[in-house]
Write a protein that holds these residues in place. Structure first.
Motif: not given
Lengths: 273, 533, 289
Positions: B233, B237, B247-248, B250, B254-255, B503
């Protein structure tokens, strides 16, 4: 040999370092401002109340650091002692008895040598219950072979020397010779090995936590470092969370090394035959 | 002097290597500079694709949402809406389901998409482990010009829900593949949505989707979508902060909350929040041990400091749950009594139930005289929740043995009921599956990786069956209420906190659409997103 | 044998299965056969070059290993080469000229690096060179499968790994040279008028290097695990992460295949080491004759 001021200073520094860690390990409550379970609100930056800030759970990092000393040093030292203990016994027996015993023991040593340590530790940690005991036993059982080798080499070398031969002439038992004559000679050889095992034990402990294979309820420097990484301590630039435990590991190994070298200084005269 | 020569060698080598390094850095940077002319969206994810197996790799399937459209999809409120199927209906007894195919969807290699492909897809999936239930119950499939009908040997009132997750595969490609899960390829894969999967490369950790030239619907803005996965992670990040990705995402997660503040300072991102129907909860072994005692469960539910737990685990992006287990964003949510931290009440309940500390050692004894010791078995990722819960329980006189085990051991222990308490999570899909409202987790008749299957209370099972037998919304609303009342009264599980899913999205891009099922990774989202200017 | 039901992880977190399905799968995978039968099948397959099949990654184990082996060799092999050569030279210097500032500085650096957890140093270097300076990419073995891209992606991981190997070898070599220094023969050579450098290179290094060779043999066998942390930090798809996920998934076919590969490499490396030993130390040759 009259020690010069430099050497005296070096001894004093080492003694100070060792002293600090011994205090941290034995009576953490006196130095740490808070207990290891007290929580104050997470992710605080360093302040007068918390000189190293707080971690994600809100625990005072400095207090954690102090309380962690015991387990970290214990894991390191006990693994080292275990590894060296086994190594010395195997090496002594192998070198002294020779013959078929030598072959057996060296065969055993070679097998352990070939075993890939880190994968094996990962496997053990994944399948058995992780924790300090597992770490100590695993690391101790996997790290003795280099100690055994050097001990054996030294025993072989010393076995034919004058003072040993004369002891045998006098009819002293093997056990006596091994312990009184040969063991002291071994110290300079096994001491660096001991330091190596201790250092690698403390680092392995940190590495396993990073992989998620240690006991997260443990309070140790290694767990602190991996906590910092898994709870965004690195991303939030909280160097005061992961750098102090790292420095402690380094200094901890330094302290143990100093003990070793202190001892070595005294015996150097003995081996310069 | 020999030493001097060695030093000189050292120096010249160092200079040489440094030059090489500089060249590499400058050159490498240029080689990999992105092509600014094509409109590309980049997404970072933690779901790593381990093997380029379209039907075998679990994470690979997640990204097929936008390339191999399923029959149906979910909207932001959790309602099932049209996708590949523009309309659908079931026979009154729910054994026959018909889907009318929308001809907007066409295969990316030019082959026309027909209902035959859908028929093929569902039957083919009947062979796979994860959808084996189809093989057991599907008896016949018929097609017309524009629709396909599936006939089952038992009624399925929620087949539409089950079909949300099956990506449609082209018959002309896959019918000749004998071992579908073993087939690996780096692409391209024929897709039917707005995009198709152009390439997947596990070495560069990238999956690339390109616009489907045969898509007949509204054209999306972006030509290319790149999915980049990271093994840790921190790396993802960092990549996000640096703007390497937009964007992230998963799955069902959550982020990381703690990393959000850094993004807020960064000022390059919108922080998109959506209430999640997934959350962490405390599960009890309802079949044996103290977990079977309702009074014990009630006491435990009062002993937890929900405010602190929520604050530590979600950093404020959460809320204290109710006894009803089901979170507010689920359909037919009923407001149940809130879970309250009242250690005194917990102690009173325990004492009244016969758990008394006679030897005054701080730990209560069971009515049999044994020490009240419970095994709290958890996976590593719940260590924070585990530590806190263990502490709260110890404070009311319950001794807790906190066992942290790795994933497979957890499955083993859980499936063999070798625990008293456990902490695990629900996912959005998990909450919706089986008879909805989290029943998938407790119904003792259904096993699975993430479920506890601990509740064999006939009242509960009958309720589940009733839900499964009807599509009447009035009845379902009533059943939903009954389920939540059941949870509040019997506490098979105690929700630890409800949460928002975060997000982060590039400030310059707008149009994001989030669904409870797959967050921003859905067809509607990709159809709508475009730069703000 | 080993705990855990191998079937469970094949299916997925959000999927529910009936117990009958689990039974069916177990039978298909041959996992219900008695252990000795499974082992026999394993040996038979081994003879045919078939290392088994991984149901998690949906590929034959041999294929999985062969895909990743070159990358591991690139990463670890290069790092070993760099780390060993620079480490040995630096260690020899540090051990021979212990009083000099350079030697002390080198020893200090080597010590600090050896005491630092590998993943921490890796993440710090990642943070500095990738995030802050932007010199290297964030992940992957390459962006496009060409030489330039590979070199760009692999430089930092290799450099990080080399750093550790360098530090460790520096300390070992230094210790070794120190021990040799106190022997009679170098002092004798010096008394004959040979220069310090000459004595170092012609005589001492040959003897001091023996522990290094042993170490290299051991390292070669560990070619997998050493790089695991680097692979996680830099998101590299090589044998280390294959092994790690195989352990966590209880993917026995992969694990058996991997351990076989390790064993073969380790034995090979040990044979190589013995040969090298013999070349460097003629006494061993004589003993053998």
């Amino acid at each position: 040999m009259i020690p010069s001021i430099k050497i005296a200073r070096k001894y004093a520094l080492s003694a100070l370092l060792i002293g600090i860690f011994v205090i941290m390990a034995t009576i953490p409550g006196y130095i740490a401002p808070y207990g290891p379970s007290e929580r104050f609100g997470g992710y605080q930056t360093p302040s007068t109340a918390h000189i190293m800030g707080t971690d994600d759970m809100g625990r005072d990092i400095f207090s954690l650091l102090v309380h962690a000393a015991r387990l970290s040093l214990l894991i390191g030292v006990v693994s080292g002692v275990l590894a060296i203990g086994i190594g010395v016994i195997v090496g002594l027996l192998s070198g002294w008895l020779g013959g078929i015993w030598d072959d057996i023991f060296m065969g055993l040593t070679d097998t352990v040598l070939i075993l890939p340590k880190i994968p094996l530790i990962i496997v053990m940690a994944a399948y058995l219950e992780p924790g300090p005991k597992l770490l100590i036993v695993t690391l101790g059982l996997l790290s003795w072979e280099s100690g055994a080798r050097v001990v054996r080499a030294k025993v072989l070398q010393v076995r034919t020397m004058g003072f040993v031969l004369s002891a045998r002439c006098f009819g002293f038992s093997s056990a006596y010779i091994l312990s009184r004559e040969i063991l002291p000679v071994l110290f300079p050889v096994i001491v660096p090995k001991f330091v190596l095992v201790t250092a690698s034990a403390m680092i392995a402990e940190a590495s396993l936590s990073f992989l998620g294979l240690s006991d997260p309820t443990m309070i140790s420097w290694g767990v602190m470092i991996s906590d910092a990484f898994t709870h965004s301590g690195f991303i939030r630039h909280m160097w005061y969370w992961w750098l102090p435990p790292t420095l402690c590991i380094i200094l901890g190994v330094c302290a143990i090394t100093s003990i070793a070298f202190l001892y070595e200084g005294r015996t150097r005269e003995l081996i310069q035959l | 002097m020999e030493i001097q020569k060695v030093k000189q060698k050292y120096i010249s080598w160092s200079i040489g290597l440094s030059l090489l390094l500089i060249l590499l850095v400058l050159g490498g940077g240029n080689v990999s500079a992105s092509d600014n002319e094509s409109k590309t969206l980049k997404i970072a994810t933690a779901n790593e694709i381990k093997s380029p197996s379209f039907l075998g790799d679990y994470n690979f399937e997640l990204f097929q949402t936008i390339s191999n459209s399923a029959l149906l999809q979910m909207d932001e409120n959790g309602n099932i809406i049209a996708n590949l199927a523009k309309s659908w209906f079931a026979s009154p007894d729910h054994t026959e389901w018909t889907f009318v195919i929308d001809d907007k969807y066409q295969w990316s290699d030019g082959t026309p998409l027909t209902p035959e492909d859908v028929a093929f897809t569902i039957n083919y999936r009947g062979q796979l482990a994860s959808s084996g239930w189809i093989g057991d119950t599907l008896v016949d499939t018929t097609t017309t010009d524009d629709s396909v009908t599936f006939i089952f040997n038992k009624p399925y009132s929620r087949l539409d829900f089950e079909f949300l997750s099956y990506s449609t595969i082209p018959k002309h490609i896959w019918e000749s593949v004998s071992d579908p899960e073993a087939k690996t390829s780096n692409g391209p894969y024929v897709g039917c949505g707005q995009y198709y999967i152009k390439s997947v490369d596990v070495n560069s950790a990238t999956l690339i989707l390109e616009k489907n030239p045969y898509w007949k619907g509204e054209e999306p803005y972006y030509d290319t979508i790149e999915i980049h996965w990271f093994s840790n992670d921190n790396a993802s990040s960092f990549a996000l902060e640096k703007g390497e990705v937009d964007t992230y995402w998963r799955y069902a997660s959550t982020y990381p909350y703690a990393a959000v503040s850094v993004l807020e300072q960064n000022n390059r991102f919108d922080i998109f929040q959506a209430p999640s129907i997934g959350f962490s909860f405390l599960g009890f072994n309802l079949l044996k041990g103290v977990g079977a005692d309702l009074e014990f469960r009630k006491a435990v539910s009062s002993a937890i400091n929900y405010e602190e737990l929520m604050q530590i685990t979600t950093l404020g992006y959460g809320s204290i749950p109710t006894k009803g287990f089901v979170p507010p964003s689920m359909p037919y949510y009923q407001e149940m009594p809130s879970l309250i931290y009242d250690p005194q009440a917990a102690e009173d309940i325990l004492t009244a139930a016969g758990y008394i500390d006679s030897d005054k050692n701080g730990i209560r004894e069971t009515p049999d005289g044994e020490e009240l010791l419970v095994n709290l078995v958890i996976r590593q990722e719940y260590s924070r929740e585990g530590k806190l819960v263990a502490e709260y329980l110890r404070d009311v006189g319950i001794q807790v043995n906190l066992k942290v085990v790795e994933v497979n051991t957890w499955y083993d222990l859980k499936d063999n009921y070798q625990y008293d308490l456990t902490i695990t999570r629900t996912t959005p899909w998990g909450m919706l599956m089986h008879a909805n409202w989290g029943t998938g987790y407790f119904d003792s008749r259904r096993t699975g990786q993430g479920v506890l299957h601990t509740d064999d209370n006939p009242a509960y099972l009958e309720l589940c069956d009733a839900i499964l037998a009807t599509t009447d919304t009035n009845l379902l609303e009533m059943y939903a209420q009954e389920i939540q009342e059941y949870y509040a009264e019997y506490l098979p599980g105690v929700a630890l906190y409800w949460k928002q899913d975060i997000t982060p999205t590039n400030k310059d891009i707008t149009g994001w659409y989030s669904t409870p099922f797959k967050g921003i990774l859905n067809e509607i989202s990709f159809m709508r997103i475009h730069p703000k200017t | 044998m080993m705990p855990g039901n191998p079937i469970v992880h094949l299916i997925g977190e959000d999927i529910m299965v009936t117990p009958e399905l689990v039974e069916e799968l177990t039978a298909t995978l041959g996992l219900d056969k008695p252990l000795h039968e499974q082992f026999l099948i394993f040996i038979q397959n081994l003879a045919a070059g078939d290392l088994g099949y991984s149901y998690h990654l949906h590929a034959p184990v041999a294929e999985l290993i062969l895909e990743r082996l070159p990358w591991t060799l690139l990463l670890v092999g290069t790092a070993l080469l760099i780390g060993y050569s620079i480490g040995v030279l630096a260690g020899a210097y540090a051990g021979w000229q212990t009083k000099q500032k350079g030697a002390k500085a080198l020893t200090f650096i080597g010590f600090i690096i050896s005491c630092t957890p590998p993943y921490l140093l890796g993440l710090v270097l990642f943070s500095v060179f990738v995030y802050h300076l932007g010199w290297f990419p964030f992940k992957g073995l390459y962006t496009t499968p060409d030489l330039a891209s590979i070199m760009w992606h692999m430089t930092l991981p290799i450099a990080t790994l080399s750093l550790f190997i360098f530090a460790r070898n520096l300390l070992i070599m230094r210790g070794s040279v120190l021990t040799e220094k106190h022997q009679l023969y170098p002092q004798f050579a010096r008394s004959l008028g040979a220069s310090k450098g000459f004595v170092l290179h012609r005589h001492v290094m040959k003897n001091a290097i023996l522990p290094i060779i042993t170490q290299f043999a051991i390292d070669f066998g560990f070619i997998l695990s050493g790089a695991l942390f680097i692979e996680i930090i830099f998101s590299l798809n090589a044998m280390g992460s294959l092994m790690y996920t195989a352990i966590l998934n209880h993917d026995y076919p992969i694990l058996s295949g991997l351990f076989l590969v390790i064993a073969v490499m380790a034995i090979g490396a040990n044979i190589l080491a013995d040969v090298l030993y013999g070349i460097i130390d003629p006494r061993i040759w004589r003993e053998m004759q």
